[in-house]
Design an enzyme around this catalytic site. Structure first.
Site, PDB file in Angstrom:
ATOM      1  N   GLN A   1       0.832  -1.209   0.000  1.00 40.81           N
ATOM      2  CA  GLN A   1       0.000   0.000   0.000  1.00 40.81           C
ATOM      3  C   GLN A   1       0.866   1.260   0.000  1.00 40.81           C
ATOM      4  OE1 GLN A   1      -2.190   0.750   3.577  1.00 40.81           O
ATOM      5  NE2 GLN A   1      -3.535   2.246   2.612  1.00 40.81           N
ATOM      6  N   TYR A  51       2.468  -7.589  15.901  1.00 42.05           N
ATOM      7  CA  TYR A  51       2.874  -6.461  15.048  1.00 42.05           C
ATOM      8  C   TYR A  51       3.410  -5.310  15.912  1.00 42.05           C
ATOM      9  CZ  TYR A  51       2.141  -2.567  11.750  1.00 42.05           C
ATOM     10  OH  TYR A  51       2.290  -1.460  10.957  1.00 42.05           O
TER      11      TYR A  51
END
Ligand code: SER
Length: 314
Positions: free
Chosen positions: A13, A143
């Site tokens: 992205q 994460y």
């Protein structure tokens, strides 16, 4: 000096738009796009592309040897939601990918390294509103843990080896060009696609879930501004807090309704991403970025909504 810039994770992205922006500034042949997957038409045809897995040291080494990069951007990572589905892979990719690059940057005397962190470094005990640069950080996603550990490594390499590494804690990034990569903030992109296609969207985050967000144009500009800033101005070598706008699903839906009056928003139940969102800040204090390299976002909620709708309609 001619810059040679290697972008790892160029098809994602952020990478898709960053490669295009960097090629505009530094020339197409000076920005080498690298990804594990085949690139889309644009990136492949506007400059060099290499297949690279950031966990394969030999391939990485040959890329550094071939291009002798002056700057490296490491964007390859597993995001928050996909990371929870495969915690060990997320840790391996996010952590060992970074360490591989930091070590090669020292070996090959790379002038500057960029590595993105995230609002995911904060956790349930971090202040929720106007979250400061320095505070309790107890991330509870793999994460977030990998990003917080990565920040410590970046600062360590800067202090120990004088490596010029720079980083930003991105909020949720909203864009129309490339699909988002498995994050908790992705609802704020899906909502636009469904609003235009179906006139309705079922949000996986609940009403009232306020999160920090930013339009991709601002994120790309801010990233390049940080990399262009005088090294002496950069006092934060872990990662900078970085803010655009904050909103909830229903506030975003109300803004979309100004363009698509019949648009309706519903909510799904028991999505695991809700817990992740609940552990993150509602808004971010980015005063270090503002003060040290004059960061200023340009896209507020109404401007980003208009831009998303106009571009997705095309
Ligand atoms: N957008 C990212 C995510 O949701 C935050 O860094 O995982």
């Amino acid at each position: 000096m001619i810059e040679k810039i290697v972008v790892l994770g160029s098809n994602g992205q952020i990478g898709t738009e960053l490669v295009t922006a960097l090629r505009r500034v530094y020339g197409e042949s000076n920005v080498i796009a690298c990804d594990i997957r085949r690139p889309d038409y644009d990136i492949k045809n506007s400059g060099p592309f290499e297949f690279v897995n950031v966990l394969e040291k030999d391939t990485l080494n040959s890329i550094f040897q071939k291009y002798q990069p002056t700057q490296v951007y490491l964007l390859a990572a597993l995001l928050s939601a996909t990371g929870e589905q495969n915690p060990k892979l997320a840790w391996d990719l996010n952590m060992n990918g970074l360490l591989n690059i930091l070590d090669l940057a020292i070996t090959y005397k790379t002038a500057k390294v960029y590595w993105p962190s995230s609002i995911a470094v904060f956790g349930p005990n971090s202040p929720k509103d106007n979250t400061p640069q320095f505070c309790v950080m107890d991330p509870n996603t793999v994460y977030g843990i990998s990003k917080l550990a990565g920040e410590r490594w970046c600062e360590y390499y800067q202090q120990k080896y004088n490596l010029d590494v720079r980083s930003i804690r991105y909020p949720g990034l909203i864009s129309w060009k490339a699909a988002p990569g498995g994050g908790t903030t992705d609802y704020a992109i899906h909502i636009f696609h469904d609003a235009l296609k179906k006139g309705t969207y079922a949000s996986f985050l609940n009403a009232g879930t306020e999160l920090p967000m930013m339009y991709m144009d601002d994120a790309i500009r801010g990233t390049i501004e940080l990399m262009d800033a005088e090294a002496s101005k950069i006092t934060i070598r872990s990662s900078y807090n970085f803010a655009g706008v904050s909103f909830t699903p229903e506030i975003l839906a109300a803004e979309i309704r100004k363009h698509i009056p019949e648009f309706t928003l519903t909510y799904t139940e028991n999505d695991p991403r809700q817990n992740i969102a609940d552990s993150w800040p509602r808004s971010i204090d980015d005063s270090f970025a503002v003060k040290e390299w004059e960061w200023k976002p340009e896209f507020d909620l109404s401007k980003l909504t208009l831009d998303m709708i106009e571009n997705l309609k095309k």
